[in-house]
Design a protein around this motif. Structure first.
Motif, PDB file in Angstrom:
ATOM      1  N   LEU A  25       0.818  -1.204   0.000  1.00  0.00           N
ATOM      2  CA  LEU A  25       0.000   0.000   0.000  1.00  0.00           C
ATOM      3  C   LEU A  25       0.859   1.264   0.000  1.00  0.00           C
ATOM      4  O   LEU A  25       0.536   2.255  -0.667  1.00  0.00           O
ATOM      5  N   ALA A  26       1.952   1.234   0.744  1.00  0.00           N
ATOM      6  CA  ALA A  26       2.852   2.388   0.783  1.00  0.00           C
ATOM      7  C   ALA A  26       3.485   2.622  -0.583  1.00  0.00           C
ATOM      8  O   ALA A  26       3.640   3.774  -1.023  1.00  0.00           O
ATOM      9  N   ASP A  27       3.853   1.538  -1.265  1.00  0.00           N
ATOM     10  CA  ASP A  27       4.405   1.662  -2.624  1.00  0.00           C
ATOM     11  C   ASP A  27       3.359   2.262  -3.562  1.00  0.00           C
ATOM     12  O   ASP A  27       3.673   3.094  -4.426  1.00  0.00           O
ATOM     13  N   TYR A  28       2.113   1.837  -3.400  1.00  0.00           N
ATOM     14  CA  TYR A  28       1.016   2.379  -4.225  1.00  0.00           C
ATOM     15  C   TYR A  28       0.869   3.881  -3.992  1.00  0.00           C
ATOM     16  O   TYR A  28       0.747   4.666  -4.944  1.00  0.00           O
ATOM     17  N   LEU A  29       0.888   4.308  -2.725  1.00  0.00           N
ATOM     18  CA  LEU A  29       0.750   5.722  -2.401  1.00  0.00           C
ATOM     19  C   LEU A  29       1.943   6.530  -2.913  1.00  0.00           C
ATOM     20  O   LEU A  29       1.789   7.638  -3.428  1.00  0.00           O
ATOM     21  N   ALA A  30       3.133   5.964  -2.768  1.00  0.00           N
ATOM     22  CA  ALA A  30       4.342   6.657  -3.229  1.00  0.00           C
ATOM     23  C   ALA A  30       4.344   6.803  -4.743  1.00  0.00           C
ATOM     24  O   ALA A  30       4.860   7.775  -5.292  1.00  0.00           O
ATOM     25  N   ASP A  31       3.747   5.819  -5.418  1.00  0.00           N
ATOM     26  CA  ASP A  31       3.713   5.796  -6.871  1.00  0.00           C
ATOM     27  C   ASP A  31       2.625   6.705  -7.443  1.00  0.00           C
ATOM     28  O   ASP A  31       2.582   6.960  -8.641  1.00  0.00           O
ATOM     29  N   ALA A  32       1.753   7.203  -6.558  1.00  0.00           N
ATOM     30  CA  ALA A  32       0.557   7.916  -7.031  1.00  0.00           C
ATOM     31  C   ALA A  32       0.879   9.200  -7.776  1.00  0.00           C
ATOM     32  O   ALA A  32       0.113   9.626  -8.638  1.00  0.00           O
ATOM     33  N   THR A  33       1.991   9.847  -7.446  1.00  0.00           N
ATOM     34  CA  THR A  33       2.311  11.124  -8.076  1.00  0.00           C
ATOM     35  C   THR A  33       3.295  10.984  -9.235  1.00  0.00           C
ATOM     36  O   THR A  33       3.732  11.992  -9.794  1.00  0.00           O
ATOM     37  N   THR A  92      -8.298   8.738  -0.222  1.00  0.00           N
ATOM     38  CA  THR A  92      -8.327   8.685   1.239  1.00  0.00           C
ATOM     39  C   THR A  92      -6.974   9.049   1.853  1.00  0.00           C
ATOM     40  O   THR A  92      -5.923   8.690   1.321  1.00  0.00           O
ATOM     41  N   LEU A  93      -7.027   9.767   2.967  1.00  0.00           N
ATOM     42  CA  LEU A  93      -5.792  10.034   3.704  1.00  0.00           C
ATOM     43  C   LEU A  93      -5.207   8.710   4.201  1.00  0.00           C
ATOM     44  O   LEU A  93      -5.955   7.853   4.689  1.00  0.00           O
ATOM     45  N   PRO A  94      -3.898   8.515   4.097  1.00  0.00           N
ATOM     46  CA  PRO A  94      -3.302   7.252   4.525  1.00  0.00           C
ATOM     47  C   PRO A  94      -3.656   6.835   5.949  1.00  0.00           C
ATOM     48  O   PRO A  94      -3.853   5.650   6.217  1.00  0.00           O
ATOM     49  N   VAL A  95      -3.779   7.795   6.865  1.00  0.00           N
ATOM     50  CA  VAL A  95      -4.076   7.425   8.250  1.00  0.00           C
ATOM     51  C   VAL A  95      -5.444   6.759   8.365  1.00  0.00           C
ATOM     52  O   VAL A  95      -5.678   5.945   9.266  1.00  0.00           O
ATOM     53  N   THR A  96      -6.364   7.075   7.442  1.00  0.00           N
ATOM     54  CA  THR A  96      -7.683   6.449   7.491  1.00  0.00           C
ATOM     55  C   THR A  96      -7.646   4.996   7.043  1.00  0.00           C
ATOM     56  O   THR A  96      -8.537   4.220   7.378  1.00  0.00           O
ATOM     57  N   ILE A  97      -6.630   4.635   6.276  1.00  0.00           N
ATOM     58  CA  ILE A  97      -6.447   3.230   5.906  1.00  0.00           C
ATOM     59  C   ILE A  97      -6.140   2.417   7.163  1.00  0.00           C
ATOM     60  O   ILE A  97      -6.660   1.309   7.360  1.00  0.00           O
ATOM     61  N   LEU A  98      -5.316   3.003   8.025  1.00  0.00           N
ATOM     62  CA  LEU A  98      -5.000   2.341   9.292  1.00  0.00           C
ATOM     63  C   LEU A  98      -6.231   2.277  10.188  1.00  0.00           C
ATOM     64  O   LEU A  98      -6.501   1.258  10.829  1.00  0.00           O
ATOM     65  N   ALA A  99      -6.978   3.395  10.238  1.00  0.00           N
ATOM     66  CA  ALA A  99      -8.191   3.418  11.062  1.00  0.00           C
ATOM     67  C   ALA A  99      -9.203   2.389  10.572  1.00  0.00           C
ATOM     68  O   ALA A  99      -9.892   1.742  11.370  1.00  0.00           O
ATOM     69  N   SER A 100      -9.284   2.214   9.253  1.00  0.00           N
ATOM     70  CA  SER A 100     -10.215   1.235   8.690  1.00  0.00           C
ATOM     71  C   SER A 100      -9.848  -0.185   9.091  1.00  0.00           C
ATOM     72  O   SER A 100     -10.723  -1.035   9.295  1.00  0.00           O
ATOM     73  N   ALA A 101      -8.549  -0.442   9.213  1.00  0.00           N
ATOM     74  CA  ALA A 101      -8.113  -1.769   9.660  1.00  0.00           C
ATOM     75  C   ALA A 101      -8.550  -2.022  11.096  1.00  0.00           C
ATOM     76  O   ALA A 101      -8.979  -3.131  11.455  1.00  0.00           O
TER      77      ALA A 101
END
Length: 478
Positions: A25-33, A92-101
């Motif tokens: 997921l972090a790689d996906y977010l880093a790749d987003a831009t 979604t803000l990354p922190v909400t991914i953690l909250a969703s877990a």
């Protein structure tokens, strides 16, 4: 033989897979831009091919979930990409991914306090804070439900409960209810009214002006016509950000009309109500504090995973009248107003504790993160509108009030068909994802600037791509 169920609950397997998934997921977010050509916002595939792929996948031998997750991500729309500017779906803000877990792990019930003690409490804290931002008094309160469609339905049921006894007695013979709505209102308002038994005749659609705002000067005429036809109007619905154009209705004028006829005033602020967090754009909501109820989607402009919608009532007690009924196995006091027993106010009994994502953002970043998001995206829409007006061959449908911009490329012939073909080519190419809408019977390209990481460079590139695609379409037609 290995016990499958025990292994499926293995904490150590979960730890290993969880660490690996966070890396993915972090790689996906880093790749987003990234600006690499192969990165797409829309990995387009024909629906039948998509179905065939997953039907075949379902028949394959068992696999590790990480392989499945990679596959799902690769074939899904990429909302965190800078060139995702389609529907009103937030990155979604990354922190909400953690909250969703955490939400998925706890799996709270929410219908009664003992099954959702934290969730019910956080809903009270967050909805009352939102109510204050909207300008309500301390009497206002609400709860969180699963999406704007359910929120709007619940609000209309509350309007009906305030005007009739249909919840207990049912419809009387010949009783005809109606609601006044903008012709640009979201389709869920129409659907909610039909679910309630109002039928097509009970949905009175008021025309809009050139900015696609409800024409408040016509409200009296349409209301009197409905009364003359034997209808009982129970509610007027205003839009704080229509779906197609993002236009804000004149909420103050609607409030005055509603008050003069003692009608329930509801605001569908699913998209645009979070402008309350911005001093710069707060004026768009003038009059919203006079509404009897307001729907606000946390999962649109507030960067929360779907679905998470706040339904706010000007008078908190109105929420309990909507679903007044007995359920002895859930709560002891059947008639009392208990904020901590969510099932007394909401259609849902079991629902996700989606409010944790919202609360986590507030506690981590404060409310300025919402102000910055609103101001950056709304400002970007103004800049994009300027780019469109500067470009020969482009036509802006209206001056955007928020982060939704509708425009088209003009040329000789069928302009609607041309723009439909331009969008099809963009969709199939996949680098950009934009959508379309119909305004005054004509097709327009529609952009929702939901990603604060999108820049003017991508918007310039989009316009250049549209010019290129238009040339391809016209060459084929020639």
């Amino acid at each position: 033989m290995e016990n499958i169920l025990d292994k499926a609950y293995s904490a150590e397997d979960f730890r290993r897979q969880g660490h690996a998934l966070i890396d993915i997921l972090a790689d996906y977010l880093a790749d987003a831009t990234t600006d690499r050509e192969e990165v797409k916002a829309m990995p387009w595939q024909d629906p039948d091919k998509q179905l065939a792929y997953w039907q075949q996948d379902f028949q394959k031998p068992l696999q590790q979930p990480l392989d499945l997750f990679r596959d799902v991500m690769a074939k899904s729309i990429q909302v965190h990409r800078k060139r995702y500017i389609g529907h009103q779906t937030t990155p979604t803000l990354p922190v909400t991914i953690l909250a969703s877990a955490v939400t998925a792990t706890l799996n709270q019930g929410m219908g009664v306090y003992e099954m959702g003690p934290v969730g019910n409490t956080l809903e009270k804290v967050m909805t009352e804070h939102l109510a204050q931002k909207l300008g309500y008094s301390s009497e206002a309160s609400g709860f969180v439900t699963s999406g704007g469609s359910l929120g709007n339905l619940t609000a209309l049921l509350a309007a009906r409960a305030a005007a009739t006894d249909i919840w207990n007695a049912g419809y009387a013979q010949g009783q005809r209810l109606a609601v006044l709505v903008s012709e640009e209102a979201h389709y869920c308002i129409d659907r909610a009214a039909r679910i309630m038994g109002l039928g097509a005749d009970g949905i009175i659609k008021v025309p809009v002006n050139e900015q696609f705002q409800l024409r408040t000067d016509l409200l009296e005429e349409y209301y009197q016509q409905a009364v003359a036809e034997g209808k009982q109007v129970i509610c007027v619905v205003g839009c704080a950000g229509t779906t197609s154009t993002g236009s804000y209705d004149d909420l103050e004028a609607i409030a005055a009309f509603s008050e003069s006829h003692q009608l329930w005033f509801h605001v569908d602020g699913a998209h645009g109500a979070p402008a309350a967090f911005s001093p710069k754009y707060r004026h768009l909501l003038k009059g919203i504090e006079k509404a009897d109820s307001v729907v606000v989607d946390y999962h649109k402009m507030m960067m929360t995973p779907s679905l998470s919608t706040a339904l706010i009532f000007k008078r908190g007690g109105d929420a309990y009248k909507t679903f007044s009924q007995r359920a002895q196995y859930l709560w002891t006091e059947q008639e009392s107003e208990e904020w901590y027993n969510g099932g007394k106010r909401s259609f849902e009994c079991t629902k996700a504790m989606s409010v944790l994502s919202v609360y986590t953002m507030f506690r981590t970043y404060g409310e300025d993160v919402f102000r910055e998001n609103i101001e950056r995206l709304y400002g970007m829409a103004t800049s994009f509108a300027g780019l469109i007006k500067e470009r020969p061959g482009f036509e802006l449908a209206y001056e955007p009030a928020c982060n939704i911009v509708c425009f088209r490329y003009k040329a000789e012939g069928d302009v609607s068909k041309l723009n439909q073909e331009i969008r099809r080519l963009l969709l199939e190419e996949g680098r950009f994802y934009i959508v379309q809408t119909i305004l005054n019977g004509e097709l327009y390209l529609r952009v929702s600037l939901m990603n604060p990481l999108t820049t003017e460079n991508e918007l310039q590139e989009l316009l250049e791509q549209i010019v290129e695609k238009a040339a391809l379409v016209r060459a084929v037609e020639a």
